[in-house]
Design a protein around this motif. Structure first.
Motif, short mmCIF file in Angstrom:
data_model
loop_
_atom_site.label_atom_id
_atom_site.label_comp_id
_atom_site.label_asym_id
_atom_site.label_seq_id
_atom_site.Cartn_x
_atom_site.Cartn_y
_atom_site.Cartn_z
N TYR A 108 -16.17 22.63 -12.05
CA TYR A 108 -15.04 23.26 -11.37
C TYR A 108 -14.52 22.38 -10.25
CZ TYR A 108 -12.53 26.55 -8.36
OH TYR A 108 -11.58 27.16 -7.57
N PHE A 109 -15.44 21.86 -9.44
CA PHE A 109 -15.02 21.02 -8.32
C PHE A 109 -14.51 19.66 -8.78
CE2 PHE A 109 -17.84 23.82 -5.68
CZ PHE A 109 -16.81 24.33 -4.93
N VAL A 110 -15.05 19.12 -9.85
CA VAL A 110 -14.51 17.88 -10.42
C VAL A 110 -13.06 18.09 -10.82
CG1 VAL A 110 -14.62 16.28 -12.37
CG2 VAL A 110 -16.71 16.91 -11.16
N GLY A 111 -12.78 19.26 -11.41
CA GLY A 111 -11.41 19.57 -11.80
C GLY A 111 -10.49 19.65 -10.60
N LYS A 112 -10.93 20.31 -9.53
CA LYS A 112 -10.12 20.44 -8.33
C LYS A 112 -9.89 19.08 -7.67
CE LYS A 112 -9.35 24.89 -8.08
NZ LYS A 112 -7.98 25.43 -8.25
N MET A 113 -10.97 18.31 -7.52
CA MET A 113 -10.85 16.99 -6.89
C MET A 113 -9.98 16.06 -7.72
SD MET A 113 -12.72 16.88 -4.02
CE MET A 113 -13.27 15.21 -3.78
N GLY A 114 -10.15 16.11 -9.03
CA GLY A 114 -9.34 15.27 -9.90
C GLY A 114 -7.87 15.61 -9.81
N GLN A 115 -7.57 16.90 -9.77
CA GLN A 115 -6.16 17.33 -9.65
C GLN A 115 -5.56 16.83 -8.35
OE1 GLN A 115 -5.29 20.76 -7.63
NE2 GLN A 115 -3.46 19.50 -7.43
N VAL A 116 -6.31 16.90 -7.26
CA VAL A 116 -5.83 16.43 -5.96
C VAL A 116 -5.54 14.92 -6.01
CG1 VAL A 116 -6.54 15.97 -3.58
CG2 VAL A 116 -6.86 18.24 -4.56
N ILE A 117 -6.44 14.17 -6.61
CA ILE A 117 -6.25 12.71 -6.67
C ILE A 117 -5.06 12.35 -7.54
CG2 ILE A 117 -7.29 10.57 -7.51
CD1 ILE A 117 -10.01 11.71 -6.65
N VAL A 118 -4.93 12.99 -8.70
CA VAL A 118 -3.80 12.69 -9.60
C VAL A 118 -2.48 12.99 -8.92
CG1 VAL A 118 -2.64 13.41 -11.72
CG2 VAL A 118 -5.10 13.00 -11.74
N THR A 119 -2.36 14.18 -8.32
CA THR A 119 -1.08 14.56 -7.72
C THR A 119 -0.78 13.74 -6.48
OG1 THR A 119 -2.23 16.37 -6.55
CG2 THR A 119 -1.13 16.91 -8.62
N SER A 120 -1.80 13.40 -5.69
CA SER A 120 -1.53 12.62 -4.48
C SER A 120 -1.15 11.19 -4.81
CB SER A 120 -2.75 12.63 -3.55
OG SER A 120 -3.84 11.92 -4.10
N VAL A 121 -1.74 10.62 -5.87
CA VAL A 121 -1.36 9.26 -6.30
C VAL A 121 0.10 9.25 -6.74
CG1 VAL A 121 -1.69 7.53 -8.10
CG2 VAL A 121 -3.66 8.44 -6.89
N LEU A 122 0.50 10.26 -7.51
CA LEU A 122 1.90 10.35 -7.94
C LEU A 122 2.82 10.56 -6.73
CD1 LEU A 122 1.54 12.59 -11.12
CD2 LEU A 122 1.96 10.13 -11.03
N GLN A 123 2.38 11.35 -5.78
CA GLN A 123 3.18 11.60 -4.58
C GLN A 123 3.39 10.31 -3.78
OE1 GLN A 123 1.43 13.35 -0.92
NE2 GLN A 123 2.69 15.13 -1.44
N ILE A 124 2.32 9.55 -3.57
CA ILE A 124 2.43 8.30 -2.81
C ILE A 124 3.29 7.30 -3.56
CG2 ILE A 124 1.12 6.31 -1.99
CD1 ILE A 124 -1.14 8.24 -1.27
N ALA A 125 3.14 7.25 -4.88
CA ALA A 125 3.98 6.35 -5.68
C ALA A 125 5.45 6.70 -5.50
CB ALA A 125 3.58 6.43 -7.15
N LEU A 126 5.77 7.99 -5.49
CA LEU A 126 7.15 8.43 -5.30
C LEU A 126 7.65 8.07 -3.91
CD1 LEU A 126 9.61 9.91 -6.42
CD2 LEU A 126 8.58 12.07 -5.68
N LEU A 127 6.79 8.23 -2.90
CA LEU A 127 7.16 7.85 -1.53
C LEU A 127 7.47 6.36 -1.44
CD1 LEU A 127 4.64 9.89 0.66
CD2 LEU A 127 7.13 9.89 0.94
N LEU A 128 6.62 5.53 -2.05
CA LEU A 128 6.81 4.08 -1.98
C LEU A 128 8.06 3.65 -2.73
CD1 LEU A 128 3.13 2.81 -2.45
CD2 LEU A 128 4.43 3.05 -0.32
N VAL A 129 8.31 4.26 -3.87
CA VAL A 129 9.52 3.93 -4.64
C VAL A 129 10.76 4.32 -3.85
CG1 VAL A 129 10.86 4.56 -6.69
CG2 VAL A 129 8.42 4.03 -6.90
N MET A 130 10.73 5.51 -3.26
CA MET A 130 11.88 5.96 -2.47
C MET A 130 12.10 5.04 -1.26
SD MET A 130 12.48 9.68 -0.75
CE MET A 130 13.89 10.02 0.33
N ALA A 131 11.01 4.70 -0.56
CA ALA A 131 11.13 3.83 0.61
C ALA A 131 11.69 2.46 0.23
CB ALA A 131 9.77 3.68 1.28
N ARG A 132 11.20 1.91 -0.89
CA ARG A 132 11.61 0.56 -1.27
C ARG A 132 13.02 0.50 -1.81
NH1 ARG A 132 13.37 -3.35 -1.22
NH2 ARG A 132 12.79 -5.38 -2.13
#
Length: 270
Positions: A108-132
Motif C-alpha cells: 500500500y505504501f509503495v503504491g502511495k510513494m510511487g504515485q507521489v514520485i511519478v506525479t512530482s517528476v511530471l510536475q517538475i518537468a512541466l515547470l522546467l519546460v514552462m520556465a525554459r
C-alpha cells in the motif's frame, strides 16, 4: 517479490486515480505551475532580480521564483496530497476494506510513494519546460548542479511523503482533512522563501521556518538554479547544504517513527 509486485500495481492504480480528480490535479499538480506564471508576469515590471548598481546583470522574475515553485511542488505532492488522500480513505472506509484483504501494508505504501514520485517528476518537468520555453529561463548546464538537484529532490520528496502519511492521522474526518492540512502547507510556503524572499523576513520568523523542511528544500533548489552570486544573499551567507541534508534526514526519521506509531487501517477511535 510478491509484496513489491503488488506495490508496483498499486503505483499504477494510485496514479490513475490521482489524474481522475480534477480538484487534486489543480491544487497539487498544476498549482506551482500556475503560481510561477502569476509571479513571473505580475512582477516582470520590477525588472531583474539582483541587478548591479548600474542596472546590468541579474535574473528574471521567472528564474528567481522557479526554485521556490519546485520546492512548493515537492511539499504539495508529498505532504498535502498524501495527508488529505489517506485521511479521506480512512474516513470513507477504503482503508478498512483494504485492511481486510491480503494486501500487505508495505505494498500500500509503495503504491502511495510511487504515485507521489511519478506525479512530482511530471510536475517538475512541466515547470522546467514552462520556465525554459515560455519565460526563457536559462537552466543549469553544469552536471554537478543536476546531480545536486537529484539528491536534494530525492531526499525532499521521500521526507515530504513520509510526513504526509504521518499527518494523515491528524484530521478526524475526511471532510475536515483539507481544512486541517492546507493551512499548514500554505503558512510554510509563505515563511520558507517560496513566495517571499527569505532574507526579507524577520529574524525570529526565519528561525521558526528553519525548523521545518520546506525552508531547506527551497534553499537547496536555489543552490541549483540561481547563480552563485545569490549565495551571499542567504542569511548565513552560504547554501548550507550539509545542514539541509541533516535537517531533512532528521524529519525523515521523525516521520517514519510517527507513521509507525500512528498509522491504522481505521481511526483508533472508530
Amino acid at each position: 517479490m510478491r509484496t513489491m509486485g503488488l506495490g508496483v500495481l498499486r503505483v499504477r492504480y494510485e496514479t490513475l486515480m490521482y489524474y481522475r480528480q480534477a480538484d487534486t490535479i489543480f491544487f497539487t499538480f498544476l498549482f506551482p505551475v500556475v503560481m510561477l506564471g502569476i509571479f513571473s508576469v505580475a512582477f516582470q515590471g520590477l525588472g531583474n532580480v539582483g541587478t548591479a548598481p548600474d542596472g546590468s546583470g541579474g535574473i528574471t522574475q521567472a528564474a528567481y521564483y522557479l526554485p521556490g515553485m519546485i520546492a512548493a511542488g515537492i511539499l504539495l505532492s508529498g505532504v498535502q496530497n498524501l495527508a488529505v488522500d489517506i485521511a479521506i480513505e480512512k474516513s470513507n472506509g477504503t482503508l478498512k476494506r483494504l485492511g481486510g484483504t491480503p494486501l500487505p501494508v508495505v505494498s500500500y505504501f509503495v503504491g502511495k510513494m510511487g504515485q507521489v514520485i511519478v506525479t512530482s517528476v511530471l510536475q517538475i518537468a512541466l515547470l522546467l519546460v514552462m520556465a525554459r520555453f515560455v519565460f526563457d529561463v536559462a537552466l543549469p548546464t553544469d552536471p554537478d548542479a543536476w546531480l545536486r538537484f537529484l539528491w536534494i529532490y530525492a531526499l525532499g520528496i521521500v521526507t515530504s511523503a513520509v510526513l504526509g502519511i504521518a499527518l494523515s492521522s491528524v484530521p478526524r474526518t475526511g471532510k475536515s482533512a483539507t481544512a486541517v492540512i492546507i493551512p499548514i502547507v500554505l503558512v510554510l510556503q509563505f515563511i520558507s522563501g517560496v513566495y517571499l524572499a527569505f532574507n526579507l523576513l524577520p529574524e525570529w520568523l526565519q528561525n521558526v521556518a528553519s525548523i521545518f523542511p520546506l525552508k531547506w528544500i527551497a534553499q537547496g533548489m536555489r543552490s541549483v538554479f540561481l547563480p552563485a552570486g545569490f549565495e551571499s544573499q542567504e542569511p548565513s551567507g552560504s547554501w548550507q547544504l550539509g545542514w539541509m541534508a541533516l535537517v531533512l534526514i532528521a524529519w525523515l526519521v521523525i516521520g517514519v517513527i510517527a507513521c509507525r506509531l500512528t498509522f491504522r487501517w481505521i481511526r483508533k477511535d472508530t
